[in-house]
Enzyme design. Structure first.
Site, short mmCIF file in Angstrom:
data_model
loop_
_atom_site.label_atom_id
_atom_site.label_comp_id
_atom_site.label_asym_id
_atom_site.label_seq_id
_atom_site.Cartn_x
_atom_site.Cartn_y
_atom_site.Cartn_z
N HIS A 58 0.85 -1.19 0.00
CA HIS A 58 0.00 0.00 0.00
C HIS A 58 0.89 1.24 0.00
CE1 HIS A 58 -3.92 -1.86 1.80
NE2 HIS A 58 -3.30 -2.71 0.98
N GLU A 60 0.93 3.88 1.81
CA GLU A 60 1.41 4.31 3.14
C GLU A 60 2.58 3.47 3.61
OE1 GLU A 60 -3.22 4.52 3.40
OE2 GLU A 60 -1.71 3.41 2.25
N CYS A 88 -6.44 2.14 5.64
CA CYS A 88 -7.09 0.91 6.06
C CYS A 88 -6.53 0.51 7.43
CB CYS A 88 -6.83 -0.20 5.03
SG CYS A 88 -5.10 -0.75 4.98
N CYS A 91 -2.66 -0.06 7.41
CA CYS A 91 -1.89 1.17 7.30
C CYS A 91 -2.05 2.07 8.53
CB CYS A 91 -2.26 1.90 6.02
SG CYS A 91 -1.79 0.96 4.55
#
Length: 154
Positions: A58, A60, A88, A91
């Site tokens: 992801h 992040e 999410c 993260c």
């Protein structure tokens, strides 16, 4: 909700939006930048789950990894993560574990957001670290980028 002082992150969010565009067409265009205490970019990342065949790739996570490498420590005290979409659970947990001082995000994520939409991981009083949170920065632009991506892929 964006507060008056949140506008100081508009430029950083524009940078994150530009980084997000690198993810498309393979991945959902989400971008992240990490700023140090002097507001200098020390890490960037964009979604690369499909490209890297890695569920943890992801934006992040990749930005936090890059910043930790540049700073030379996993502790990112004094740093700010600016990301185009509400994180999410994975993260949001990484934000807490990395000891980031501040989290700034653009669009809210009603389906998977863990910073107020579905859960509020980063402000859970049971955890040992709670960063400042500023949501909704350039939310219209961030949301439009994602809606456009999914519009093209349906």
């Amino acid at each position: 909700m964006v507060t008056g002082s949140a506008h100081r992150f508009d430029d950083a969010m524009r940078q994150a939006l530009e980084v997000a565009r690198r993810a498309a067409p393979a991945d959902v265009p989400i971008g992240a930048v990490v700023l140090d205490a002097a507001a200098e970019v020390v890490g960037t990342g964009y979604n690369a789950r499909e490209a890297d065949t890695d569920a943890t790739a992801h934006a992040e996570i990749l930005a936090i990894r890059a910043a930790a490498g540049r700073v030379g420590s996993w502790r990112l005290d004094g740093c700010t993560l600016v990301v185009t979409l509400e994180p999410c659970t994975m993260c949001a947990g990484a934000v807490v574990l990395a000891r980031l001082s501040r989290l700034v995000f653009g669009a809210y994520d009603a389906k998977a957001g863990a910073v107020g939409s579905l859960w509020d991981v980063v402000r859970d009083r049971r955890l040992n670290h709670r960063p400042e949170v500023i949501g909704g920065v350039l939310a219209d632009e961030a949301g439009a980028l994602i809606r456009e991506f999914f519009g093209d892929h349906r």
